[in-house]
Scaffold this motif. Structure first.
Motif, PDB file in Angstrom:
ATOM      1  N   ALA A 180       0.928  -1.169   0.136  1.00 59.65           N
ATOM      2  CA  ALA A 180       0.168   0.028  -0.046  1.00 59.65           C
ATOM      3  C   ALA A 180       0.981   1.235  -0.064  1.00 59.65           C
ATOM      4  CB  ALA A 180      -0.860   0.102   1.184  1.00 59.65           C
ATOM      5  N   GLN A 190       7.497  -3.811  11.205  1.00 58.17           N
ATOM      6  CA  GLN A 190       6.174  -4.352  11.940  1.00 58.17           C
ATOM      7  C   GLN A 190       6.645  -5.520  12.787  1.00 58.17           C
ATOM      8  OE1 GLN A 190       2.988  -3.359  12.273  1.00 58.17           O
ATOM      9  NE2 GLN A 190       4.110  -1.459  11.504  1.00 58.17           N
TER      10      GLN A 190
ATOM     11  N   VAL B 128      -6.145   3.958  -0.572  1.00 55.37           N
ATOM     12  CA  VAL B 128      -5.607   2.835   0.465  1.00 55.37           C
ATOM     13  C   VAL B 128      -4.579   3.670   0.984  1.00 55.37           C
ATOM     14  CG1 VAL B 128      -4.939   0.637   1.018  1.00 55.37           C
ATOM     15  CG2 VAL B 128      -6.399   1.024  -0.847  1.00 55.37           C
ATOM     16  N   ARG B 129      -3.640   4.275   0.608  1.00 54.70           N
ATOM     17  CA  ARG B 129      -2.446   4.735   0.989  1.00 54.70           C
ATOM     18  C   ARG B 129      -2.930   5.840   1.871  1.00 54.70           C
ATOM     19  NH1 ARG B 129       2.886   6.486  -1.896  1.00 54.70           N
ATOM     20  NH2 ARG B 129       2.771   4.448  -2.704  1.00 54.70           N
ATOM     21  N   VAL B 132      -4.367   4.910   5.036  1.00 54.53           N
ATOM     22  CA  VAL B 132      -3.272   4.493   5.778  1.00 54.53           C
ATOM     23  C   VAL B 132      -2.638   5.494   6.690  1.00 54.53           C
ATOM     24  CG1 VAL B 132      -1.008   3.378   5.827  1.00 54.53           C
ATOM     25  CG2 VAL B 132      -2.757   2.168   4.756  1.00 54.53           C
ATOM     26  N   MET B 133      -2.506   6.771   5.837  1.00 53.46           N
ATOM     27  CA  MET B 133      -1.928   7.903   6.405  1.00 53.46           C
ATOM     28  C   MET B 133      -2.918   8.730   7.592  1.00 53.46           C
ATOM     29  SD  MET B 133       1.178   7.645   5.056  1.00 53.46           S
ATOM     30  CE  MET B 133       1.893   6.713   3.630  1.00 53.46           C
ATOM     31  N   ARG B 136      -2.569   6.297  10.635  1.00 56.24           N
ATOM     32  CA  ARG B 136      -1.299   6.544  11.250  1.00 56.24           C
ATOM     33  C   ARG B 136      -1.331   7.832  12.041  1.00 56.24           C
ATOM     34  NH1 ARG B 136       3.585   6.427   7.206  1.00 56.24           N
ATOM     35  NH2 ARG B 136       3.165   4.062   7.065  1.00 56.24           N
ATOM     36  N   ASP B 165       0.645   1.795  12.588  1.00 57.51           N
ATOM     37  CA  ASP B 165       0.476   0.968  11.526  1.00 57.51           C
ATOM     38  C   ASP B 165       0.085  -0.361  11.791  1.00 57.51           C
ATOM     39  OD1 ASP B 165       1.238   2.996   9.647  1.00 57.51           O
ATOM     40  OD2 ASP B 165       3.067   2.339   9.524  1.00 57.51           O
ATOM     41  N   PHE B 168      -3.713  -1.440  11.444  1.00 59.02           N
ATOM     42  CA  PHE B 168      -3.868  -1.718   9.916  1.00 59.02           C
ATOM     43  C   PHE B 168      -3.496  -3.126   9.729  1.00 59.02           C
ATOM     44  CE2 PHE B 168      -2.229  -2.115   5.548  1.00 59.02           C
ATOM     45  CZ  PHE B 168      -3.463  -1.904   4.990  1.00 59.02           C
TER      46      PHE B 168
END
Lengths: 203, 203
Positions: A180, A190, B128-129, B132-133, B136, B165, B168
């Motif tokens: 992603a 992670q 999606v990116r 995610v941001m 985060r 993260d 996610f």
């Protein structure tokens, strides 16, 4: 064919694995696999009855290699006397290999199979389930020993099976996070995050 | 068409979302989507220029709903004074909703998009990116406040961004674990495992 038939079969599996991990199963045509393997349709069907049969062989081989990684990690920490240190050293083994792993593959074959319910229904995901169970059994054993050792320290109760599964979850989720964001270092980071949380739980 | 055109568009998106989450993007034909939506090819192409254009709209809508979930969870814990308790209550919000989530969807649209590199390359994974941001940023803020509050207690250092993260990662990995094992309760259990580890880190 008879003499290097086996090599040809492996070459087809290698090409298919790389293409399917990269692009998905249904999105990867048989023609693309045959071209990437540098072989012919006739040679392909000599080894595999169909694309679905190729998928079964592919997942079987991949799961065997995955369980091989588990065994190698377990063997590498077999000599640690302290159960908590053994669990952390086990996680360190994967952190140390994370960047190399991401250099070799852009995602995980398991994801490409699991995302298509038809493949799962046809039994192609069966080796994935088998691998999950192997990992769960071995990692939960490490967790239980570390938990027993820490005795009454710490108040946070955890299911050993669920924590063991969380390693699978971290691997698969990190492959997706890397995809992603376009940042392959997320695998290492992670796994290191999981290691830090487990260290806090053991402390 | 003009009067309920919008409703028809939503119906196509709903049908496509469900089919693609279940079976994958390339494995889902346009004909199957049109049939499931109870519409016609003509109506489909009135709303979307192509299957790829549908995918873009679908991921955009899904990411908006995903960020909506983040905001709802943040709003639900806004009143907690203690930063550590706020972080744990934030995670509890998702644990409480996990079984319902898994009753509604068998996997995640993000996975179906991310698994196909061609879709990612075409920009379909851009929302999606973005999601995610957003996650985060908001979760790392909760983590940083909780970390500051705990002061010198505990010796385990963590990157706030990486821990953020990891939520996610836990969601996406748990969707895959549930699919691999056929046991939807893994979503709740994996979120609870993350919560227990974070509680141990905060203790």
């Amino acid at each position: 064919m008879p003499r290097d038939g086996r090599r040809n079969r492996e070459r087809i599996l290698d090409a298919a694995e790389s293409l399917i991990i990269d692009g998905g199963y249904s999105a990867t045509s048989l023609d693309a696999i045959i071209a990437a393997a540098g072989t012919s349709k006739g040679a392909f069907f000599h080894h595999f009855g169909s694309k679905a049969e190729l998928a079964d062989a592919l997942v079987e081989r991949y799961a065997d290699a995955d369980v091989g990684q588990l065994r190698a990690a377990l063997a590498s920490v077999g000599e640690q006397a302290d159960a908590g240190a053994r669990l952390l050293a086990f996680l360190d083994w994967f952190i140390a290999g994370a960047d190399e792993l991401m250099g070799e593959q852009s995602s995980c074959l398991y994801i490409a199979v699991l995302v298509e319910r038809e493949l799962v229904g046809a039994g192609t995901a069966q080796p994935v389930r088998r691998a999950v169970m192997e990992w769960r059994g071995a990692v939960a054993d490490l967790v239980r020993r570390a938990d027993a050792e820490r005795g009454e320290r710490g108040a946070v109760a955890l299911s050993a099976d669920d924590l063991a599964d969380h390693l699978f979850v971290t691997f698969e989720g990190a492959f997706l996070l890397a995809r992603a964001t376009g940042d392959a270092s997320h695998m290492r980071r992670q796994l290191a995050t999981l290691r830090a949380l487990v260290a806090a739980w053991l402390a």
